[in-house]
Write an enzyme that holds these catalytic residues in place. Structure first.
Site, PDB file in Angstrom:
ATOM      1  N   HIS A 313     -27.903  17.977  23.007  1.00  0.00           N
ATOM      2  CA  HIS A 313     -27.104  18.381  24.172  1.00  0.00           C
ATOM      3  C   HIS A 313     -25.866  17.510  24.247  1.00  0.00           C
ATOM      4  O   HIS A 313     -25.926  16.314  23.921  1.00  0.00           O
ATOM      5  CB  HIS A 313     -27.918  18.226  25.466  1.00  0.00           C
ATOM      6  CG  HIS A 313     -27.315  18.962  26.614  1.00  0.00           C
ATOM      7  ND1 HIS A 313     -26.329  18.437  27.395  1.00  0.00           N
ATOM      8  CD2 HIS A 313     -27.533  20.214  27.057  1.00  0.00           C
ATOM      9  CE1 HIS A 313     -25.974  19.331  28.290  1.00  0.00           C
ATOM     10  NE2 HIS A 313     -26.689  20.421  28.116  1.00  0.00           N
ATOM     11  N   ASP A 370     -33.324  25.146  26.637  1.00  0.00           N
ATOM     12  CA  ASP A 370     -33.381  26.465  26.012  1.00  0.00           C
ATOM     13  C   ASP A 370     -34.385  26.560  24.886  1.00  0.00           C
ATOM     14  O   ASP A 370     -34.720  27.657  24.448  1.00  0.00           O
ATOM     15  CB  ASP A 370     -31.982  26.880  25.535  1.00  0.00           C
ATOM     16  CG  ASP A 370     -31.169  27.306  26.722  1.00  0.00           C
ATOM     17  OD1 ASP A 370     -31.780  27.847  27.655  1.00  0.00           O
ATOM     18  OD2 ASP A 370     -29.958  27.080  26.743  1.00  0.00           O
TER      19      ASP A 370
HETATM   20  N1  ACO Z   1     -29.611  20.049  14.633  1.00  0.00           N
HETATM   21  C1  ACO Z   1     -29.249  19.151  13.705  1.00  0.00           C
HETATM   22  N2  ACO Z   1     -28.304  18.207  13.896  1.00  0.00           N
HETATM   23  C2  ACO Z   1     -27.696  18.168  15.081  1.00  0.00           C
HETATM   24  C3  ACO Z   1     -28.023  19.078  16.120  1.00  0.00           C
HETATM   25  C4  ACO Z   1     -29.029  20.039  15.865  1.00  0.00           C
HETATM   26  N3  ACO Z   1     -29.381  20.902  16.808  1.00  0.00           N
HETATM   27  N4  ACO Z   1     -27.260  18.814  17.201  1.00  0.00           N
HETATM   28  C5  ACO Z   1     -26.475  17.778  16.855  1.00  0.00           C
HETATM   29  N5  ACO Z   1     -26.738  17.390  15.588  1.00  0.00           N
HETATM   30  C6  ACO Z   1     -26.128  16.255  14.891  1.00  0.00           C
HETATM   31  C7  ACO Z   1     -24.713  16.590  14.430  1.00  0.00           C
HETATM   32  O1  ACO Z   1     -24.689  17.108  13.118  1.00  0.00           O
HETATM   33  C8  ACO Z   1     -24.022  15.252  14.543  1.00  0.00           C
HETATM   34  O2  ACO Z   1     -24.358  14.498  13.406  1.00  0.00           O
HETATM   35  P1  ACO Z   1     -23.290  13.389  12.829  1.00  0.00           P
HETATM   36  O3  ACO Z   1     -23.117  12.381  13.930  1.00  0.00           O
HETATM   37  O4  ACO Z   1     -23.985  12.837  11.623  1.00  0.00           O
HETATM   38  O5  ACO Z   1     -22.029  14.151  12.520  1.00  0.00           O
HETATM   39  C9  ACO Z   1     -24.713  14.578  15.740  1.00  0.00           C
HETATM   40  O6  ACO Z   1     -26.001  15.184  15.834  1.00  0.00           O
HETATM   41  C10 ACO Z   1     -23.950  14.781  17.052  1.00  0.00           C
HETATM   42  O7  ACO Z   1     -23.729  16.176  17.214  1.00  0.00           O
HETATM   43  P2  ACO Z   1     -22.445  16.803  17.915  1.00  0.00           P
HETATM   44  O8  ACO Z   1     -22.228  18.182  17.377  1.00  0.00           O
HETATM   45  O9  ACO Z   1     -21.311  15.839  17.849  1.00  0.00           O
HETATM   46  O10 ACO Z   1     -22.945  16.897  19.387  1.00  0.00           O
HETATM   47  P3  ACO Z   1     -22.274  17.759  20.503  1.00  0.00           P
HETATM   48  O11 ACO Z   1     -22.472  17.001  21.759  1.00  0.00           O
HETATM   49  O12 ACO Z   1     -20.881  18.131  20.151  1.00  0.00           O
HETATM   50  O13 ACO Z   1     -23.126  19.103  20.459  1.00  0.00           O
HETATM   51  C11 ACO Z   1     -24.720  20.792  20.920  1.00  0.00           C
HETATM   52  C12 ACO Z   1     -24.115  19.442  21.371  1.00  0.00           C
HETATM   53  C13 ACO Z   1     -23.616  21.851  20.754  1.00  0.00           C
HETATM   54  C14 ACO Z   1     -25.679  21.266  22.019  1.00  0.00           C
HETATM   55  C15 ACO Z   1     -25.468  20.559  19.580  1.00  0.00           C
HETATM   56  O14 ACO Z   1     -26.478  19.586  19.759  1.00  0.00           O
HETATM   57  C16 ACO Z   1     -26.067  21.867  19.025  1.00  0.00           C
HETATM   58  O15 ACO Z   1     -25.367  22.601  18.333  1.00  0.00           O
HETATM   59  N6  ACO Z   1     -27.375  22.132  19.347  1.00  0.00           N
HETATM   60  C17 ACO Z   1     -27.984  23.386  18.950  1.00  0.00           C
HETATM   61  C18 ACO Z   1     -27.547  24.519  19.881  1.00  0.00           C
HETATM   62  C19 ACO Z   1     -28.195  24.441  21.247  1.00  0.00           C
HETATM   63  O16 ACO Z   1     -29.403  24.220  21.368  1.00  0.00           O
HETATM   64  N7  ACO Z   1     -27.381  24.653  22.300  1.00  0.00           N
HETATM   65  C20 ACO Z   1     -27.882  24.689  23.673  1.00  0.00           C
HETATM   66  C21 ACO Z   1     -27.283  23.609  24.490  1.00  0.00           C
HETATM   67  S1  ACO Z   1     -28.059  23.592  26.074  1.00  0.00           S
HETATM   68  C22 ACO Z   1     -27.255  24.770  26.985  1.00  0.00           C
HETATM   69  O17 ACO Z   1     -26.233  25.325  26.665  1.00  0.00           O
HETATM   70  C23 ACO Z   1     -27.966  25.114  28.270  1.00  0.00           C
END
Ligand code: ACO
Length: 435
Positions: A313, A370
């Protein structure tokens, strides 16, 4: 009193400016950079709004490190335990919990507005039978402005209130109609004797002639309780992508139905509201428990765009308080509606596997709300393409509350971000044969 400031210096020009710090009631202070460009000729660059507060708001507070979520100051855990969804909508819109008579009038007024115009009902016939329900939600919500044009004076607080009430009242009716159109079932009108969540279940699942069948078949108390909870948990989440979209669209003075339709479009993406549908698609793709390690490895591979849906998140970096509450309900619902669908076992195995994995522990990637909400909806027999629509029903409460808050501020300005231009500098046009 001397204001706290942060000094910013442009090393190239030597120009310096003291910028005031703005404090909220609680939470991280923000540097007010409004005068930065004027004073030292510099913009700020913050892709993805990692450190930027886009507005002041008194509606919702999140402390991502501590896993705190407050609606108007009330902890989400207390509201989830004690409130009804409509009580929470009243709180978000008006700032205070309603007294008994206020809640009664509010719920009655919502019921009065729950029908949609017959011409709008016919509107659904224009959609292809296999249109995604979210595409119908965007179109039909936006088209409400065509029906209530005479009450769109945004300087009139009563017009604003009625518009907000209409959207909250009609969104379950439009949602159920979107589903029924896609399966070819006749529309069911809202019933005044049912509460908000019961009414939605009735409009989704009842069939003509079914008045002779026990209505508990499709308005089950455990299902209604779970729905009430999920709607409360999803009702608002401060300046998330869809709410920010609603605010940005509203800053132009566009009508609220069009602004909420823009919010619905933003919510549709798999990184936001589409995540619960994406969780189910991902589980289907994984297929069997023995393939979990393969997909965990894909999620960790920097060269693979695959991400574990329902994990991580932007704001919650230790745990999502909504996920903790939803997890409990998920187990309750699965107990009441047992299923031999292998997806449920797969979900539990994936949760366990990821929670023990070093990569997910180190990056603080926990299941978000979710991850569980999709499983609950599936157990309640809500079709997968309706999952994001369920989110829309709940989040409409937040969108209209932010819109009401914004519209009541006298010092509104159009939202107009700047950019760092990376294209060509000026160059001369060449006739087509010389290119
Ligand atoms: N699976 C694997 N790796 C992940 C995931 C994931 N679900 N989420 C983040 N990471 C990793 C990234 O690759 C990144 O790695 P790095 O630091 O080596 O580059 C690190 O964790 C940080 O991730 P960011 O993308 O910078 O985090 P951000 O805060 O931008 O993204 C998000 C948050 C979009 C929710 C992301 O975690 C994601 O895509 N999750 C899956 C989709 C999801 O479940 N969305 C629902 C959100 S809740 C809602 O809307 C109610």
């Amino acid at each position: 009193m001397v204001k706290d400031t942060v000094t910013i210096r442009n090393n190239k020009t030597g120009k310096e400016v003291d910028l005031p710090l703005e404090y909220g009631t609680v939470g991280t202070p923000a540097v007010d950079i409004g005068s930065l460009n004027k004073e030292i000729g510099t913009f700020t660059f913050d892709q993805g709004f990692m450190s930027t507060a886009s507005c002041k708001s008194a509606i919702t507070y999140i402390d991502g490190d501590k896993g705190v979520l407050l609606y108007r100051g009330y902890p989400i855990e207390q509201l989830a335990k004690n409130s009804s969804f409509l009580e929470v909508v009243y709180l978000l819109m008006n700032g205070e919990l309603p007294r008994e008579n206020e809640l009664f009038s509010f719920a009655s007024e919502i019921k009065q507005h729950s029908m949609i115009h017959e011409a709008l009902r016919v509107f659904f016939n224009g959609f292809h039978y296999d249109a995604h329900p979210m595409s119908m939600m965007v179109g039909v919500m936006g088209s409400l402005s065509a029906f209530y044009h005479s009450e769109l004076d945004m300087n009139d607080p009563e017009h604003r209130r009625i518009s907000a009430m209409r959207m909250v009242a009609k969104v379950p009716t439009i949602a159920a109609a979107s589903h029924r159109h896609s399966v070819g079932w006749p529309f069911i009108y809202p019933r005044l004797d049912l509460d908000y969540c019961e009414n939605f279940m009735n409009m989704m699942f009842s069939l003509p002639g079914q008045q002779y069948i026990d209505e508990n078949n499709y308005i089950d108390p455990v299902a209604v309780k779970a729905l009430n909870l999920l709607f409360i948990l999803h009702a608002d989440h401060e300046q998330n992508a869809s709410t920010s979209t609603v605010r940005l669209a509203s800053s132009t003075g566009a009508n609220p139905y069009a602004c909420v339709a823009a919010g619905i479009s933003a919510l549709w993406g798999p990184a936001h509201g589409g995540a619960n549908e994406a969780v189910l698609s991902m589980l289907a793709e994984i297929g069997t428990v023995d393939r979990i390690p393969e997909f965990i490895a894909k999620a960790k591979d920097k060269n693979d765009p695959f991400r574990l849906m329902g994990f991580g998140h932007r704001v919650y970096k230790n745990f999502d308080p909504r996920a903790t509450i939803t997890r409990e309900t998920c187990y309750e619902v699965l107990e009441k509606f047992p299923s031999d669908d292998p997806l449920f076992d797969l979900m539990l195995a994936l949760e366990e596997f990821a929670l023990k994995d070093e990569y997910f522990i180190e990056k603080k990637l926990y299941p978000n709300v979710d991850f569980y909400s999709g499983i609950i909806y599936k157990a309640l027999k809500i079709p997968e393409d309706m999952f994001t629509v369920m989110f829309v029903i709940a989040r409409t409460a937040g969108w209209v509350s932010h819109w009401l808050e914004m519209m009541s501020e006298p010092s509104q300005r159009i939202g107009r971000p700047r950019q760092i231009y990376t294209g060509y500098d000026v160059r001369d046009y060449k006739p087509v044969l010389d290119r």
